[in-house]
Design a protein around this motif. Structure first.
Motif, PDB file in Angstrom:
ATOM      1  N   TYR A  40      14.626  43.514   4.244  1.00 45.17           N
ATOM      2  CA  TYR A  40      15.759  43.471   3.315  1.00 45.17           C
ATOM      3  C   TYR A  40      16.826  42.493   3.771  1.00 45.17           C
ATOM      4  O   TYR A  40      16.868  42.080   4.928  1.00 45.17           O
ATOM      5  CB  TYR A  40      16.371  44.868   3.145  1.00 45.17           C
ATOM      6  CG  TYR A  40      17.007  45.447   4.392  1.00 45.17           C
ATOM      7  CD1 TYR A  40      18.370  45.276   4.643  1.00 45.17           C
ATOM      8  CD2 TYR A  40      16.268  46.185   5.313  1.00 45.17           C
ATOM      9  CE1 TYR A  40      18.963  45.816   5.775  1.00 45.17           C
ATOM     10  CE2 TYR A  40      16.855  46.723   6.440  1.00 45.17           C
ATOM     11  CZ  TYR A  40      18.203  46.544   6.657  1.00 45.17           C
ATOM     12  OH  TYR A  40      18.789  47.076   7.789  1.00 45.17           O
ATOM     13  N   SER A  63      13.094  43.412  -0.272  1.00 45.12           N
ATOM     14  CA  SER A  63      12.031  42.557  -0.791  1.00 45.12           C
ATOM     15  C   SER A  63      10.652  43.180  -0.581  1.00 45.12           C
ATOM     16  O   SER A  63       9.734  42.902  -1.351  1.00 45.12           O
ATOM     17  CB  SER A  63      12.078  41.170  -0.150  1.00 45.12           C
ATOM     18  OG  SER A  63      11.900  41.269   1.248  1.00 45.12           O
ATOM     19  N   HIS A  64      10.506  44.018   0.451  1.00 48.91           N
ATOM     20  CA  HIS A  64       9.227  44.658   0.742  1.00 48.91           C
ATOM     21  C   HIS A  64       9.487  46.066   1.260  1.00 48.91           C
ATOM     22  O   HIS A  64      10.408  46.266   2.068  1.00 48.91           O
ATOM     23  CB  HIS A  64       8.446  43.897   1.829  1.00 48.91           C
ATOM     24  CG  HIS A  64       8.110  42.500   1.466  1.00 48.91           C
ATOM     25  ND1 HIS A  64       9.010  41.466   1.583  1.00 48.91           N
ATOM     26  CD2 HIS A  64       6.968  41.962   0.995  1.00 48.91           C
ATOM     27  CE1 HIS A  64       8.436  40.345   1.208  1.00 48.91           C
ATOM     28  NE2 HIS A  64       7.189  40.614   0.838  1.00 48.91           N
ATOM     29  N   ARG A 120      19.303  44.351  -0.530  1.00 55.28           N
ATOM     30  CA  ARG A 120      18.271  43.838  -1.439  1.00 55.28           C
ATOM     31  C   ARG A 120      16.934  43.901  -0.698  1.00 55.28           C
ATOM     32  O   ARG A 120      16.693  43.123   0.225  1.00 55.28           O
ATOM     33  CB  ARG A 120      18.575  42.413  -1.870  1.00 55.28           C
ATOM     34  CG  ARG A 120      19.761  42.350  -2.792  1.00 55.28           C
ATOM     35  CD  ARG A 120      19.885  41.002  -3.452  1.00 55.28           C
ATOM     36  NE  ARG A 120      21.123  40.966  -4.227  1.00 55.28           N
ATOM     37  CZ  ARG A 120      21.913  39.918  -4.317  1.00 55.28           C
ATOM     38  NH1 ARG A 120      21.587  38.793  -3.711  1.00 55.28           N
ATOM     39  NH2 ARG A 120      23.014  39.973  -5.018  1.00 55.28           N
TER      40      ARG A 120
END
Length: 120
Positions: free
Chosen positions: A80, A67-68, A65
């Motif tokens: 992540y 995030s940036h 996942r």
């Protein structure tokens, strides 16, 4: 293919468990400097593939996942969380840790990685 797309391909679902996919995305002279919560690790091409083998023996699914993610020329940085499903408990996502990595790409391959992680 853009550098960002190559990095995203590396981190897509289950790619880290597939030695064939990983080997196709790595530059033959790849080097990863990894500062983990357990200490410093440095891996080359063979080391990354051996690590992929170990992951695939322990986990049946891998999910990242992000995030940036930022790209500047041939450098891609991402933050992540890495989730896995174990053989023993295939219905539960388990957080392995949180990561930050900077990848330098060369010849459209992952060439130099600088990574930091914290175990969950």
């Amino acid at each position: 293919m853009r550098s960002k797309d190559i990095v995203l391909e590396f981190y897509k679902a289950d790619a880290l468990l597939d030695k064939k996919i990983v080997s196709e995305l790595l530059h033959p002279e790849v080097s990863i400097d990894w500062n983990s919560s357990k200490g410093f690790i440095q891996m080359n091409y063979d080391g990354v593939l051996a690590f992929t083998d170990e992951l695939s023996k322990s986990y049946i699914r891998s999910k990242i996942r992000i995030s940036h993610i930022l790209q500047e020329n041939n450098l891609v940085s991402l933050r992540y969380s890495h989730f896995v499903k174990t053989i023993e408990n295939p219905r539960e996502d388990m957080l392995l840790g949180t990561f930050f990595v900077i990848w330098e790409l060369k010849d459209d391959k992952l060439y130099r990685g600088f990574q930091m992680s914290q175990i969950s």
